[in-house]
Design a protein around this motif. Structure first.
Motif, short mmCIF file in Angstrom:
data_model
loop_
_atom_site.label_atom_id
_atom_site.label_comp_id
_atom_site.label_asym_id
_atom_site.label_seq_id
_atom_site.Cartn_x
_atom_site.Cartn_y
_atom_site.Cartn_z
N PRO A 113 0.82 -1.21 0.00
CA PRO A 113 0.00 0.00 0.00
C PRO A 113 0.86 1.27 0.00
O PRO A 113 1.86 1.34 0.71
N VAL A 114 0.43 2.23 -0.81
CA VAL A 114 1.10 3.54 -0.89
C VAL A 114 0.02 4.58 -0.64
O VAL A 114 -0.80 4.86 -1.51
N VAL A 115 -0.01 5.13 0.57
CA VAL A 115 -1.12 6.00 0.98
C VAL A 115 -0.78 7.46 0.72
O VAL A 115 0.25 7.97 1.19
N LEU A 116 -1.68 8.13 0.01
CA LEU A 116 -1.56 9.57 -0.19
C LEU A 116 -2.45 10.26 0.84
O LEU A 116 -3.68 10.19 0.75
N GLY A 117 -1.81 10.91 1.88
CA GLY A 117 -2.61 11.67 2.83
C GLY A 117 -3.10 12.92 2.15
O GLY A 117 -2.69 13.23 1.04
N GLY A 118 -3.94 13.63 2.82
CA GLY A 118 -4.35 13.50 4.18
C GLY A 118 -3.32 13.95 5.24
O GLY A 118 -2.13 14.04 5.02
N GLU A 119 -3.91 14.30 6.39
CA GLU A 119 -3.10 14.64 7.55
C GLU A 119 -2.38 13.39 8.05
O GLU A 119 -2.71 12.26 7.67
N HIS A 120 -1.41 13.58 8.96
CA HIS A 120 -0.54 12.47 9.37
C HIS A 120 -1.30 11.36 10.10
O HIS A 120 -0.82 10.22 10.17
N THR A 121 -2.48 11.66 10.63
CA THR A 121 -3.31 10.66 11.31
C THR A 121 -3.56 9.42 10.46
O THR A 121 -3.78 8.32 10.99
N VAL A 122 -3.51 9.56 9.13
CA VAL A 122 -3.78 8.41 8.26
C VAL A 122 -2.77 7.28 8.47
O VAL A 122 -3.08 6.12 8.22
N THR A 123 -1.57 7.63 8.96
CA THR A 123 -0.54 6.61 9.18
C THR A 123 -0.99 5.58 10.22
O THR A 123 -0.66 4.40 10.11
N LEU A 124 -1.75 6.02 11.22
CA LEU A 124 -2.28 5.08 12.22
C LEU A 124 -3.18 4.04 11.55
O LEU A 124 -3.06 2.84 11.82
N GLY A 125 -4.05 4.50 10.68
CA GLY A 125 -4.93 3.57 9.95
C GLY A 125 -4.13 2.60 9.10
O GLY A 125 -4.40 1.39 9.10
N ALA A 126 -3.14 3.12 8.39
CA ALA A 126 -2.33 2.26 7.52
C ALA A 126 -1.63 1.17 8.33
O ALA A 126 -1.64 -0.01 7.96
N LEU A 127 -1.04 1.54 9.47
CA LEU A 127 -0.29 0.56 10.27
C LEU A 127 -1.21 -0.41 10.99
O LEU A 127 -0.88 -1.59 11.14
N GLU A 128 -2.39 0.05 11.40
CA GLU A 128 -3.36 -0.89 11.98
C GLU A 128 -3.86 -1.86 10.91
O GLU A 128 -4.09 -3.05 11.20
#
Ligand SMILES: [Mn+2]
Length: 314
Positions: A113-128
């Motif tokens: 997965p290569v996530v284009l944020g968005g605020e940094h909070t999206v990283t929590l979702g990606a790692l979960e």
């Protein structure tokens, strides 16, 4: 910059913007670009929800080669644009849950997965999401901030608390920062007192140079079989990346960041995000263009390392 030449429909049709303009068959690819247009908790400048589109548009208009990653173009790397995740604006907790669901499904397919944020909070979702798929990588974060507050403006899930929540919920084996220069006293204490958390501060990069900073990060990650890379665009000096939610001068130069990435990015990458681009505060799209080029470089470094390794006899 690429269209397959199978027929006129492929030559003349445009669908997008798509990351790097690549319109290809998903099964031929390994990397899934997915937009997470979240700006629920942005405390200073809002508008990160517009970043996925802006980064895609920039990525269609830069050249497809790497800077240090040679011998492979972004078309050859195998990237598929999945589109954006529909997120409820104003509800960071539910947004994180949805991002985790989508990223988890992508990772379960063995894709990156290569996530284009968005605020940094999206990283929590990606790692979960990765954790839900059984992937618990070490984390490399490029950021001006530590994001280790326990709560911020009354919110526990926020761009300012994201790394604290990740430590608590995901338990990464190692968390390495490059570029921090902005934090409160409690965050600084947490970063220095916690085993498995390592920080290469912005002024250390200045002092030892990007090659040494990158190789120090590589050494800190040497025990990791999987690495997740999170790039907060505010790691760059605001002169290079003015369009971010919370700019913090003085920061890293573009060529320093690329040189660090060259040292540290390899075949172990299992997920990537690029966050905090804020198009409404950008000038001439320079932040989106730099985000697109940075992301392209990370993908190319990871993929060329993977291919070199798989060619080697074991
Ligand atoms: Mn930041």
């Amino acid at each position: 910059m690429y269209r397959s030449l199978a027929g006129l429909i492929d030559l003349y049709r445009t669908r997008g913007p798509l990351f790097a303009g690549i319109d290809t068959r998903r099964e031929r690819t390994r990397y899934s670009v997915i937009g997470a247009p979240l700006d629920a908790t942005a405390s200073y400048r809002k508008g990160q929800r517009w970043a996925p589109r802006s980064i895609r548009e920039a990525s269609e208009n830069i050249e497809s080669n790497g800077y240090y990653a040679r011998g492979i173009t972004i078309e050859e790397a195998g990237v598929y644009d999945e589109g954006d995740i529909a997120l409820p604006h104003g509800d960071a907790v539910e947004a994180v849950r949805r991002i985790a669901g989508v990223v988890g499904e992508i990772a379960s397919e063995g894709r990156i997965p290569v996530v284009l944020g968005g605020e940094h909070t999206v990283t929590l979702g990606a790692l979960e999401g990765l954790a839900g798929a059984g992937v618990r990588p070490c984390i490399l974060v490029l950021d001006a901030h530590l994001d280790l507050r326990n709560e911020y403006l009354g919110e526990e899930v926020s761009h300012a608390t994201v790394m604290r929540r990740i430590l608590e919920r995901v338990h990464p084996p190692v968390l390495v920062y490059i570029g921090p220069r902005a934090y409160d006293r409690e965050e600084e204490g947490l970063a220095s007192g916690r085993s498995g958390v390592e920080v290469i501060y912005s002024w250390e990069v200045e002092r030892i140079g990007p090659v040494n900073a990158g190789s120090r990060a590589r050494n800190l990650l040497s025990g990791c079989s999987r690495v997740y890379i999170s790039i907060d665009m505010d790691v760059y000096d605001p002169a290079y990346a003015p369009g971010v939610g919370t700019p913090e001068p003085p920061g890293l130069r573009a060529r320093e960041v690329f040189r660090i990435l060259r040292e540290v990015v390899d075949y172990r990458v299992v997920g990537i995000d690029i966050v905090e681009v804020t198009p409404s505060y950008d000038c001439g799209s320079v932040t989106s263009v730099l985000a697109a080029k940075t992301l392209q470089e990370v993908i190319l470094l990871a993929e060329s390392s993977r291919r070199t390794r798989s060619r080697k006899p074991s």
